[in-house]
Motif scaffolding. Structure first.
Motif, short mmCIF file in Angstrom:
data_model
loop_
_atom_site.label_atom_id
_atom_site.label_comp_id
_atom_site.label_asym_id
_atom_site.label_seq_id
_atom_site.Cartn_x
_atom_site.Cartn_y
_atom_site.Cartn_z
N MET A 64 14.98 -6.07 26.45
CA MET A 64 15.06 -6.89 27.69
C MET A 64 15.24 -8.38 27.34
O MET A 64 16.09 -9.11 27.99
CB MET A 64 13.68 -6.78 28.50
N ALA A 65 14.68 -8.94 26.25
CA ALA A 65 15.09 -10.28 26.01
C ALA A 65 16.43 -10.77 25.30
O ALA A 65 17.04 -11.47 25.64
CB ALA A 65 13.93 -10.60 24.90
N SER A 66 16.88 -9.32 24.59
CA SER A 66 18.32 -9.60 24.12
C SER A 66 19.12 -9.53 25.26
O SER A 66 20.18 -10.34 25.42
CB SER A 66 18.54 -8.43 23.08
N VAL A 67 18.99 -8.71 26.16
CA VAL A 67 20.05 -8.76 27.46
C VAL A 67 19.91 -10.28 28.12
O VAL A 67 20.79 -11.00 28.32
CB VAL A 67 19.57 -7.50 28.47
N GLN A 68 18.72 -10.82 28.45
CA GLN A 68 18.35 -12.04 28.96
C GLN A 68 19.29 -12.90 28.31
O GLN A 68 19.93 -13.88 28.90
CB GLN A 68 16.93 -12.22 29.19
N LEU A 69 19.09 -13.03 27.03
CA LEU A 69 19.52 -14.17 26.15
C LEU A 69 20.97 -14.13 25.99
O LEU A 69 21.72 -14.94 26.10
CB LEU A 69 18.87 -14.49 24.75
N LEU A 70 21.54 -12.78 25.97
CA LEU A 70 22.70 -12.66 25.92
C LEU A 70 23.52 -13.08 27.39
O LEU A 70 24.76 -13.95 26.99
CB LEU A 70 23.34 -11.40 25.59
N SER A 71 23.05 -12.89 28.30
CA SER A 71 23.38 -13.13 29.51
C SER A 71 23.64 -14.82 29.64
O SER A 71 24.40 -15.41 30.10
CB SER A 71 22.54 -12.84 30.62
N LEU A 72 22.37 -15.45 29.11
CA LEU A 72 22.36 -16.85 29.20
C LEU A 72 23.59 -17.43 28.29
O LEU A 72 24.22 -18.56 28.70
CB LEU A 72 21.01 -17.42 28.60
N ALA A 73 23.95 -16.93 27.05
CA ALA A 73 25.01 -17.21 26.28
C ALA A 73 26.30 -17.08 26.85
O ALA A 73 27.05 -17.88 27.01
CB ALA A 73 24.55 -16.49 24.76
N GLN A 74 26.42 -16.00 27.56
CA GLN A 74 27.51 -15.80 28.35
C GLN A 74 27.71 -16.82 29.69
O GLN A 74 28.88 -17.12 29.82
CB GLN A 74 27.86 -14.27 28.79
N GLN A 75 26.76 -17.00 30.23
CA GLN A 75 26.74 -17.97 31.24
C GLN A 75 27.29 -19.40 30.84
O GLN A 75 27.84 -20.15 31.55
CB GLN A 75 25.46 -17.98 32.18
N SER A 119 29.45 -10.43 31.80
CA SER A 119 30.76 -9.72 30.82
C SER A 119 31.93 -9.49 31.68
O SER A 119 33.06 -9.92 31.34
CB SER A 119 30.26 -8.69 30.38
N ARG A 120 31.67 -8.86 32.95
CA ARG A 120 32.71 -8.60 33.82
C ARG A 120 33.40 -9.99 34.16
O ARG A 120 34.73 -10.08 34.31
CB ARG A 120 32.08 -7.90 35.15
N ARG A 121 32.80 -11.12 34.45
CA ARG A 121 33.24 -12.34 34.98
C ARG A 121 34.25 -12.85 33.63
O ARG A 121 35.00 -13.41 33.92
CB ARG A 121 32.32 -13.39 35.30
#
Length: 206
Positions: free
Chosen positions: A189-200, A9-11
């Protein structure tokens, strides 16, 4: 896993090409937010089908109150996108990415096949970390877009702290079993991981 989501998110916030990144960021969020009310309605129906469950009744009460508060937020995003030249039909024609589909779809699985209270882990991520006003101001300055492109973010910066407190109060009050605590934790935890993947994924395109 939360630091990973915060880092991606910061990126996005600090991206030098934010003029191009920001519309894609809103489209990504629209893919999730458009599913929020239908997902909560599904969880509400599932909770109502468990009349003797001590967790289901207060969960249903919470969802009945919360669903109207979330209704129409996808339309807010469409309006923000239209204000910067992205028409709604172009947004709706886009197929959301696999991480976005998995983020939402995993919640349907847990609601239907384990317990609807698992959805609270997902809601905790979406409403527990509201955008900071200084980050919104920075994004507006760097992107060059006017305030009409940031109405949804500004509204969530105002509303989500209250919604987060309501959710914390609910979680404190629910008589959760060990399985249900595990489910909520895994959902979050799964939501954090998948949101991170979507943002990446979004960042990789830029």
């Amino acid at each position: 896993m939360l630091p990973l989501a915060v880092a991606t998110s910061r990126r996005i916030v600090d991206h030098p090409g934010l003029h191009g990144v920001y519309p894609e960021f809103l489209v990504m969020w629209h893919g999730m937010i458009r599913a929020s009310v239908p997902l909560m309605e599904t969880a509400l129906t599932a909770a109502r089908a468990l009349p003797d469950d001590p967790v289901a009744a207060p969960l249903a009460d919470y969802l009945e109150h919360h669903i109207p508060e979330e209704r129409g937020h996808d339309d807010w995003l469409l309006a923000d996108l239209e204000a910067i030249g992205v028409p709604p039909d172009r947004v709706l024609a886009r197929v959301p990415s696999p991480p976005v589909a998995a983020l939402v779809g995993s919640q349907y699985y847990w609601v239907h096949h384990v317990h609807p209270v698992g959805l609270l882990g997902y809601i905790a991520l979406l409403e527990g970390y509201p955008p900071a006003r200084q980050d919104i101001d920075r994004m507006q300055a760097v992107s060059g877009y006017g305030p009409e492109a940031f109405r949804t973010l500004l509204l969530h910066a105002e509303l989500d702290p209250h919604h987060g407190r309501e959710l914390d109060d609910l979680l404190d009050a629910l008589p959760l079993s060990g399985q249900q605590r595990t489910l909520i934790g895994l959902s979050g935890m799964a939501s954090v991981q998948l949101l991170s993947l979507a943002q990446q994924e979004l960042l990789d395109r830029f």
